[in-house]
Motif scaffolding. Structure first.
Motif, PDB file in Angstrom:
ATOM      1  N   HIS A   1      18.132 -33.323 -28.662  1.00 39.20           N
ATOM      2  CA  HIS A   1      19.555 -33.349 -28.998  1.00 39.20           C
ATOM      3  C   HIS A   1      20.398 -32.869 -27.820  1.00 39.20           C
TER       4      HIS A   1
ATOM      5  N   ASP B   1      19.606 -33.049 -24.638  1.00 42.44           N
ATOM      6  CA  ASP B   1      19.574 -34.084 -23.598  1.00 42.44           C
ATOM      7  C   ASP B   1      20.503 -35.244 -23.942  1.00 42.44           C
ATOM      8  N   LEU B   2      20.586 -35.571 -25.236  1.00 39.73           N
ATOM      9  CA  LEU B   2      21.377 -36.717 -25.669  1.00 39.73           C
ATOM     10  C   LEU B   2      22.874 -36.424 -25.684  1.00 39.73           C
ATOM     11  N   THR B   3      23.263 -35.234 -26.097  1.00 38.53           N
ATOM     12  CA  THR B   3      24.679 -34.927 -26.327  1.00 38.53           C
ATOM     13  C   THR B   3      25.300 -34.013 -25.282  1.00 38.53           C
TER      14      THR B   3
END
Length: 403
Positions: free
Chosen positions: A134, A136-138
């Motif tokens: 999460h 890394d994604l956001t």
């Protein structure tokens, strides 16, 4: 590495945020070990555990740009609540990943502080993988439950309060999961080498003893314990370095030790703690020789958390009562005649036993044609009473299964 200056700086940051939790002398434990024993009641801390100390310290030091991205964390419950509360106080968005079997009260409390909660995996380690993904994604900032100097320094503020509340303390006993609380306390005591720190893990979730022996963080062989708050698979690099360099011993306790300790704290200290929060008391009860120093100076047991599901509390109390000899399980073989069961129950009642459960078995390898087996669960007054009931039934001619 962190030191006393880092912990003192965290204490200044936490003024007005973390409670100065009380210490309570335990007469029962003091008499048991022959030295004064005090309970440091972090179960009465905001959000129910010490975790707000480290979470707030870490999050308050984020840059404005980092705060704008929000935070993410993984936890079985206590760190989740600490992060959620700190995020609300600081005005940050928080996403929390929790195991699928996380206690319902911890889930409800975390959501109640305004955090977005997702349940994933069966352990904190698996939830942590999802939290990393999460982040890394956001771009959200990961607030690790124990593997960061700011977090550990915040947890270490417990020690500063203990030094003021019990100035002649000789040993501080600390529950250990990832190791952040024990590391922070050990670092805070750099200027007090006369005070020992002893860590405690559940034997069925114990990564630290093998890790310290190997000189590097090593995964625990299993994670099957009622003490979910300290069920961490692998020590954090930051706390491991502190505990290893400070030569902090880490002992293990059984599930029976944990349940007996939780029961004692509830009965004698009138305090509700979760199984992980009772780990320090469990170590003291199991073998005080490994905890109390030769000088007999006071011992402080940190009650690290009080967030326990009432259903779990009910199960643990029952387990604790059985471990303490307050329940007696009997398998009795009698002749299958009218009134045989009533006579057995009258014998038990006459000796002061309270029958909680009865089961009739008419088939089994140990039964003759005219026999019936009766399984009884009896509430007693303790081990001596158990022995009295057993002796009385044998004297009356009843056949009892071994054990």
């Amino acid at each position: 590495m962190i030191g006393p200056a880092d912990v003192r700086a965290a204490a200044e940051l936490l003024q007005g945020v973390a409670e100065r939790t009380p210490v309570q002398r335990s007469r029962a434990l003091s008499e048991l070990v022959g030295a004064d024993v005090w309970l440091k009641c972090e179960n009465l801390q905001r959000a129910g555990s010490f975790k707000i100390r480290g979470a707030y310290t870490r999050m308050a030091r984020l840059t404005d740009e980092e705060k704008a991205r929000g935070v993410v964390a993984a936890s079985a419950g206590n760190h989740a609540q600490g992060v959620a509360l700190a995020a609300r106080l600081l005005g940050l968005d928080a996403a929390i990943f929790m195991p699928v079997d996380a206690a319902l009260p911890k889930l409800a409390a975390t959501r109640g502080y305004g955090a977005h909660v997702e349940q994933v995996g069966t352990s904190v380690d698996e939830a942590l993988v999802a939290a990393h993904a999460h982040a890394d994604l956001t771009g959200a900032v990961l607030i690790h439950p124990f593997d960061h100097p700011d977090v550990d320094a915040g947890q270490g503020t417990v020690a500063l309060e203990v030094l003021e509340q019990v100035p002649d303390v000789g040993t501080i006993v600390v529950p250990v999961g990832g190791g952040g609380l024990a590391a922070g306390i050990a670092a805070a005591l750099d200027e007090r080498p006369d005070v020992r720190v002893v860590g405690v893990q559940a034997a069925r979730a114990a990564a630290y003893p093998a890790s310290l022996a190997a000189g590097r963080p090593t995964a625990a062989p299993e994670l099957r314990t009622m003490a979910d708050g300290i069920a961490v698979g692998t020590p954090g690099a930051v706390p491991f370095e502190v505990l290893a360099s400070h030569h902090v011993p880490v002992r293990t306790v059984s599930e029976e030790d944990l349940s007996r300790a939780l029961l004692l704290v509830a009965e004698r200290a009138k305090l509700v703690v979760e199984p992980s929060g009772a780990a320090a008391v469990a170590a003291l009860m199991a073998d005080p020789r490994g905890v109390v120093g030769d000088d007999g100076r006071p011992v402080v047991c940190v009650l690290s958390g009080g967030n326990i599901d009432p259903l779990v509390l009910l199960r643990v109390v029952r387990h604790g009562l059985a471990s303490a000899g307050r329940y007696l399980q009997l398998h009795v073989v009698v002749e299958d005649t009218p009134g045989a069961l009533a006579e057995l129950l009258q014998e038990v009642a006459a000796m002061g036993g309270n029958v909680m459960h009865v089961s009739h078995l008419r088939t089994g390898g140990d039964l003759g044609f005219s026999d019936v087996a009766i399984d009884l669960q009896i509430e007693t007054k303790g081990p001596d009473h158990c022995a009295t009931v057993l002796a009385g039934l044998r004297a009356a001619g009843y056949r009892l299964a071994d054990g």
